[in-house]
Every structure is written in structure tokens, then in C-alpha cells.
Motif scaffolding. Structure first.
Motif, PDB file in Angstrom:
ATOM      1  N   HIS A 170     -24.352 -20.385 -49.012  1.00 57.89           N
ATOM      2  CA  HIS A 170     -23.015 -20.520 -49.609  1.00 57.89           C
ATOM      3  C   HIS A 170     -23.071 -21.311 -50.898  1.00 57.89           C
ATOM      4  N   GLU A 171     -23.949 -22.292 -50.915  1.00 56.45           N
ATOM      5  CA  GLU A 171     -24.072 -23.169 -52.061  1.00 56.45           C
ATOM      6  C   GLU A 171     -24.788 -22.465 -53.213  1.00 56.45           C
ATOM      7  N   LYS A 172     -25.882 -21.771 -52.882  1.00 56.20           N
ATOM      8  CA  LYS A 172     -26.724 -21.202 -53.938  1.00 56.20           C
ATOM      9  C   LYS A 172     -26.270 -19.822 -54.384  1.00 56.20           C
ATOM     10  N   ASN A 173     -25.710 -19.075 -53.469  1.00 57.87           N
ATOM     11  CA  ASN A 173     -25.382 -17.686 -53.767  1.00 57.87           C
ATOM     12  C   ASN A 173     -24.077 -17.306 -53.084  1.00 57.87           C
ATOM     13  N   PRO A 174     -22.969 -17.880 -53.573  1.00 56.33           N
ATOM     14  CA  PRO A 174     -21.685 -17.716 -52.880  1.00 56.33           C
ATOM     15  C   PRO A 174     -21.221 -16.258 -52.788  1.00 56.33           C
ATOM     16  N   ASP A 175     -21.751 -15.393 -53.642  1.00 53.90           N
ATOM     17  CA  ASP A 175     -21.277 -14.007 -53.643  1.00 53.90           C
ATOM     18  C   ASP A 175     -22.060 -13.080 -52.724  1.00 53.90           C
ATOM     19  N   LEU A 176     -23.080 -13.614 -52.071  1.00 51.97           N
ATOM     20  CA  LEU A 176     -23.923 -12.760 -51.227  1.00 51.97           C
ATOM     21  C   LEU A 176     -23.069 -12.064 -50.170  1.00 51.97           C
ATOM     22  N   SER A 177     -23.223 -10.717 -50.096  1.00 51.08           N
ATOM     23  CA  SER A 177     -22.292  -9.965 -49.246  1.00 51.08           C
ATOM     24  C   SER A 177     -22.576 -10.126 -47.749  1.00 51.08           C
ATOM     25  N   CYS A 178     -23.832 -10.047 -47.358  1.00 49.91           N
ATOM     26  CA  CYS A 178     -24.110 -10.103 -45.920  1.00 49.91           C
ATOM     27  C   CYS A 178     -24.674 -11.462 -45.554  1.00 49.91           C
ATOM     28  N   ALA A 179     -23.946 -12.503 -45.913  1.00 54.22           N
ATOM     29  CA  ALA A 179     -24.457 -13.869 -45.791  1.00 54.22           C
ATOM     30  C   ALA A 179     -24.847 -14.232 -44.359  1.00 54.22           C
ATOM     31  N   ALA A 180     -24.045 -13.816 -43.383  1.00 52.83           N
ATOM     32  CA  ALA A 180     -24.328 -14.212 -41.997  1.00 52.83           C
ATOM     33  C   ALA A 180     -25.653 -13.623 -41.523  1.00 52.83           C
ATOM     34  N   GLU A 181     -25.846 -12.370 -41.871  1.00 54.82           N
ATOM     35  CA  GLU A 181     -27.084 -11.697 -41.457  1.00 54.82           C
ATOM     36  C   GLU A 181     -28.302 -12.350 -42.119  1.00 54.82           C
ATOM     37  N   VAL A 182     -28.162 -12.619 -43.412  1.00 52.53           N
ATOM     38  CA  VAL A 182     -29.272 -13.246 -44.133  1.00 52.53           C
ATOM     39  C   VAL A 182     -29.528 -14.662 -43.602  1.00 52.53           C
ATOM     40  N   ALA A 183     -28.464 -15.363 -43.251  1.00 52.84           N
ATOM     41  CA  ALA A 183     -28.636 -16.727 -42.723  1.00 52.84           C
ATOM     42  C   ALA A 183     -29.444 -16.696 -41.422  1.00 52.84           C
ATOM     43  N   GLU A 184     -29.192 -15.713 -40.602  1.00 52.83           N
ATOM     44  CA  GLU A 184     -29.976 -15.571 -39.362  1.00 52.83           C
ATOM     45  C   GLU A 184     -31.454 -15.347 -39.716  1.00 52.83           C
ATOM     46  N   GLN A 185     -31.688 -14.479 -40.697  1.00 53.57           N
ATOM     47  CA  GLN A 185     -33.069 -14.178 -41.087  1.00 53.57           C
ATOM     48  C   GLN A 185     -33.768 -15.396 -41.684  1.00 53.57           C
ATOM     49  N   GLU A 235     -32.132  -9.899 -50.620  1.00 53.16           N
ATOM     50  CA  GLU A 235     -31.271 -10.822 -51.370  1.00 53.16           C
ATOM     51  C   GLU A 235     -31.059 -12.043 -50.511  1.00 53.16           C
ATOM     52  N   MET A 236     -30.958 -13.172 -51.135  1.00 49.13           N
ATOM     53  CA  MET A 236     -30.599 -14.355 -50.330  1.00 49.13           C
ATOM     54  C   MET A 236     -30.016 -15.472 -51.194  1.00 49.13           C
TER      55      MET A 236
END
Ligand code: ARG
Length: 566
Positions: free
Chosen positions: A399-414, A565-566
């Protein structure tokens, strides 16, 4: 890259008369010296000359044989350097063509590797020790698979022993007031703790525990059996949640109980070898051949019950008969060193020639900042909580580094799970793992997110190139002249995998990933990829793609996702 090493070894073999397989190429200590080095010592005997003289002479001769590879003698060494454009074309094409299966070989065809991994105990939360076994064992499974071996991953669940009698007794007494369904492991753990608190002052409870285990072992009591099965199922369902987050699968889930019917014949077999003795009513195998102080292996206790070691003995016989494995690896903490020494000691005394194929793949402890676990006291750290917290932190960072990332939850899990897994695999397995929350999630340093971030960055360059329609020209491979460090690292991947498999050491892959990431980031810092001369952009972009795919292949083998993307 193998084409070059093959060529060099063939030429060396031709000139020396020694078989090519035996000629080992090394990495020069200083990369400025060349891409490969050959120490001439092994030729001294055959050629009856001192190594420096051999090197000097061969350098001249080999120069004629090797097209596109230059040779120089340096003392007893021969140093080889591949023509930069050829190196670039060969390495990049190989990586790009292989894509996600880059590094795969068929070395292991027809060979079976049994891997005993994870193997938690039911009715308890999976410990961080079992996390290590799952993560290291899972990586080994994928590495051996990639090398063409047939792997058999076995989860040797701890589902047998007197503690399950206790648990059943506890269930009988307090089952009515216990909710087993909402949070089964928590509930079972509470029962276990309560049992231990009350057993001392309540001999009836202790007797009920023993009786329940006798009934379980006897196998006649349907009711007891059902309760045990229920506990097992509840536990496995909980473990499966963790396995699916870690991307680990098993070929067989065979708990210790599975081997119950095989125990008799296993013990018979050891007895038939004439190496057992009775000692104070127990059946043992003396192991003083290992060392004076090695305790004997206990096969059957005075009361006739068998032990963990007996079940492992039955299991290893079963595995040998079923698979005739090339290697049988036990990914189990170093605290069980004696157990596996004893297991192998018995096989050795039985003079089974496959004893050497049985290996304890030991690992160090993981120290969480939260402290040590103690199941009896009910002080435990839930692995799921560790993963959840890592994912939460990853999400905060994203959220801090890339607030526009679309699938943030999925990437956060990864990223979160990847960080925990990579942290576990980044050092030699025998070393203890320190768990520093800030460090493991950092996008810089020796972390999973650092490699993932490097990968995502390379993916983003490719997306940009596509948008701008660049990178479609004829590659000018010579433009990768100063990317030699990146190219050599990519090219060495198959050998890294071979070595990681040989040593059952996934950290060789993580070390390689970190090295490649550092190398490519260094290169990228001083080279523009887009907007150059068409041939230059095409070649550089191809390098970006090759590196991205190599990183993805390495991460995948470790069980770490490679988001674009992350
Ligand atoms: N369940 C055991 C424990 O948690 C580990 C089992 C390892 N595998 C084996 N075949 N002994 O300590």
C-alpha cells in the motif's frame, strides 16, 4: 552454456587421452581471468609433466581446437573465455526457450528419490520445526523433479503413540463440553493441556489414558478407533490449509499408524538377521559399532509395545520394497540425529547394502522472536498466525510503495508467504534460522521480496517495451558484452540445481537467486534497455526476459511465487 563446457572438455579429452566425464571445469576465482578454469593437476600423471608445463603446451594446441573460445595458461591452470556475442546468444536463447522449466534436465531419469517431509504430529499445531521440514522438503521435491528424478514425497504423520490414548480419555471425560469443530487444533490442544494438569492428581484418568491406547493398539474397539480417526481427520484438514498456502503436495500421506500391520514382520526381519538381544525384558539392537556411547536401538519395550524407531524401521523396509529408491531422504530436524543414526545403524548391522542410500537431511532450529513453543504448557505459536502476520505486513508495504496495484491482496499473500519461505531457505539448512520481522520482508538485502521485486521490475520493463513496440529487431548480441556476469550466472543454473540436489541443499538455489538479482540490478543501473539502437534494445530486452524467466524458475523451485507486479 553446457555446449561450451562440453566442447572444452571434449578437446581436453582428445589432447590428453583421459575420458571427458572425469575432467572437471571450475569457476576461476577472479572472473576477469575467464569463464571457466581447468586445473591441469589431474593430467600430470598421464602426460608425465608438471602441471604448469602442461598448461602452457595445451593452451597453444587447444586454441586451434576451440572455435569461439579463447584459452590462456596461468600457472597450472588453463583459463577459457567464450566469445561475448556467442555466450550471450547461447545463454539467452536457452533460458528464453525453456521458459518456466529453465534449468530442467533429464539427469535423474529412471531414478527414484523418496522424501520424508513435513511429518507433523496430529492434535497439535504444526510447529516451526515442521514448517522447516515442509519448506525444505518441498523445495527438494521440486528440485529433484526438475532434474528428471521420480520423487515420492511422503508425509509421515505422527498419529500413533500413548498420547493419543490420553487424548481419547480426555475426550471421553470432557468431550461434551468441548467444541471440536470451530478450531479443532486449539480445542485438542486444550484437552491435552487439561489432561496433563489433572492426570497427576487423578490416577483414574491416567489409567483411562493407558487403557484407551491399549484398545487403540488392539484394534478391536470400534468406538476408540473412530475417535482416533476423527482426531486425525480434523488435524489433517488444518494442516492442509498450511500446505496449500505453501504450495506443497505429497504423493503419500502415511502416518505412523499405517505401519502398525508391518511391525511384526519388521521386527522378525531384524531378529532373523541375528542382531537382536534381550535387555531387561526389552528387545534391542546393540549399536556400539557406531561408537562406545551410542545407545542401543529399542525395538520392543518390556510391555511389548513398539516405538517410534520400530515404526521407522518398518517404514524404511516398506519404502525399499515399494520403490527401490536411489536415495531416501528424511528431512527432519537435527535434534533427531541420534534416531537416524540408530535407524541406519540397524540397517548397517543387518548388512543391507542400500543402507547408504538412507540419509538424514538435518536442519537447524527456527527461532521466532515470540519465543519457544511448549505444547504441554499450551504455549504455542500458530504457524498460520506467522503467515498471516507476514501477509499483513506485506500488504502494508505494498500500500505504501505501490498504492495503485490492482490485485494487492493476492500479491501480499505471495510476498508475505514468499518472505517466510525464502528466509527459511536462504542459509545452509543446518544453520539455525533467525526470524527478524523487519528483515525478512525488506525489499532490499538477502530476502525473498528482494528477488521477487527484481523479477517484477524485469517484467515491467518488458511490458513497457511491448507498449512501445520495441525489441522486435535483430539482436546485436555483442551489446551484451558487459553483461557477462549476468549471463554466466544464468548459464550456471543447471549446475547449481545438480549441486543443490546432490547436497540436498536448497540454499544453493537461493544463493544463486540472490547473486543473479544483485548482478542484474547492477547491470541495469548502468544500462538503458529501451530507446536504444534497435539491435541493442532487442539484445538487452532479451537479456531482461531471460533473467526474469530464470528468476521465476528458481523461485518456483523454492516454492516462492514470482508476481509480475508488486
Ligand atoms: N513426527 C515426527 C516429529 O514431529 C517427525 C517424523 C519424521 N519422519 C520420520 N520418518 N521419522 O518429531
Amino acid at each position: 552454456m553446457q555446449e561450451f563446457t562440453d566442447k572444452i572438455r571434449a578437446a581436453l579429452s582428445e589432447r590428453s587421452g583421459l575420458p571427458a566425464q572425469g575432467l572437471k571445469l571450475e569457476q576461476p576465482r577472479d572472473p576477469k581471468l575467464g569463464d571457466f578454469a581447468f586445473p591441469c593437476f589431474p593430467l600430470a600423471k598421464a602426460l608425465k609433466k608438471a602441471p604448469p608445463a602442461i598448461a602452457a603446451e595445451l593452451a597453444g594446441e587447444l586454441a586451434e581446437d576451440l572455435d569461439g573460445i579463447s584459452v590462456e595458461a596461468a600457472g597450472p591452470y588453463l583459463n577459457f573465455r567464450v566469445d561475448p556475442a556467442r555466450l550471450a546468444e547461447s545463454v539467452v536463447s536457452a533460458a528464453v526457450e525453456a521458459g518456466s522449466s529453465y534449468g530442467s534436465t533429464r539427469d535423474g531419469e529412471g531414478k527414484k528419490i523418496v522424501i520424508d517431509l513435513s511429518s507433523p504430529n496430529i492434535a497439535k499445531p504444526m510447529s516451526v520445526g515442521h514448517l522447516r521440514s515442509t519448506v525444505i522438503g518441498g523445495a527438494l521435491q521440486r528440485i529433484f523433479d526438475a532434474l528428471g528424478y521420480e520423487t515420492v514425497g511422503i508425509n509421515h504423520i505422527g498419529d500413533w503413540g500413548s498420547q493419543f490414548g490420553k487424548l481419547i480419555a480426555a475426550l471421553d471425560r470432557w468431550g461434551a463440553e468441548t467444541d471440536l469443530e470451530t478450531d479443532p487444533i486449539q480445542a485438542l490442544l486444550a484437552l491435552y493441556v487439561r489432561y496433563h494438569e489433572e492426570e497427576e492428581s487423578d490416577p483414574e484418568l491416567a489409567e483411562a489414558g493407558r487403557a484407551a491406547f491399549r484398545a487403540l493398539e488392539g484394534g478391536e474397539d470400534e468406538e476408540v478407533r473412530r475417535k482416533w480417526e476423527h482426531i486425525t481427520e480434523l488435524s489433517l484438514a488444518e494442516f492442509d490449509k498450511i500446505y496449500s498456502r505453501l504450495g506443497v503436495t505429497f504423493d503419500e500421506v502415511r502416518g505412523e499408524a499405517f505401519y502398525e500391520p508391518y511391525l511384526e514382520s519388521a521386527v522378525d526381519r531384524v531378529e532373523a538377521a541375528g542382531i537382536t538381544e534381550m535387555s531387561e525384558g526389552a528387545l534391542i539392537v546393540d549399536l556400539s559399532h557406531i561408537s562406545e556411547s551410542t545407545p542401543p536401538c529399542l525395538l520392543r519395550k518390556t510391555d511389548g509395545t513398539t516405538l517410534y524407531a520400530t515404526r521407522d524401521l518398518a517404514a524404511v523396509f516398506h519404502r525399499w520394497e515399494l520403490y527401490e529408491f536411489t536415495r531416501c531422504l528424511y528431512v527432519v530436524g537435527g535434534d533427531q540425529r541420534l534416531h537416524f543414526q540408530q535407524l541406519k545403524g540397524v540397517l548397517e548391522r543387518m548388512e543391507l547394502d542400500w543402507e547408504e542410500r538412507v540419509e538424514h537431511i538435518a536442519f537447524g532450529m527456527m527461532r521466532l522472536p515470540e519465543g519457544r513453543m511448549s505444547t504441554r504448557k499450551g504455549r504455542v505459536i500458530f504457524l498460520e498466525d506467522v503467515l498471516d502476520r507476514a501477509v499483513e505486513e506485506a500488504l502494508r508495504i505494498i500500500h505504501e510503495k505501490n498504492p495503485d496495484l490492482s490485485c494487492a491482496a493476492e500479491v501480499a499473500e505471495q510476498v508475505g508467504v514468499g518472505a517466510v519461505v525464502f528466509n527459511d531457505l536462504r542459509r545452509e539448512r543446518i544453520k539455525d534460522v533467525e526470524f527478524d520481522w523487519d528483515e525478512i520482508l525488506s525489499f532490499e538485502g538477502e530476502t525473498g521480496p528482494y528477488v521477487q521485486y527484481t523479477h517484477a521490475r524485469l517484467a515491467s520493463i518488458q511490458r513497457k517495451a511491448k507498449d512501445r513496440g520495441e525489441g522486435e529487431g535483430e539482436p546485436d548480441w555483442a551489446a551484451l558484452e558487459d553483461a557477462r556476469g549476468v549471463l554466466l550466472r544464468i548459464g550456471r543454473f543447471p549446475d547449481v540445481l545438480r549441486s543443490a540436489a546432490r547436497n540436498a541443499e536448497p540454499s544453493e538455489v537461493s544463493t544463486w537467486l540472490l547473486g543473479l538479482s544483485r548482478e542484474v540490478n547492477g547491470w541495469y543501473a548502468s544500462h538503458r534497455v529501451l530507446g536504444q539502437d534497435s539491435g541493442v534494445t532487442t539484445a538487452r530486452l532479451a537479456l531482461v526476459r531471460a533473467t526474469q524467466q530464470a528468476l521465476a524458475a528458481g523461485l518456483r523451485l523454492l516454492g516462492v511465487a514470482a508476481p509480475d507486479e508488486m
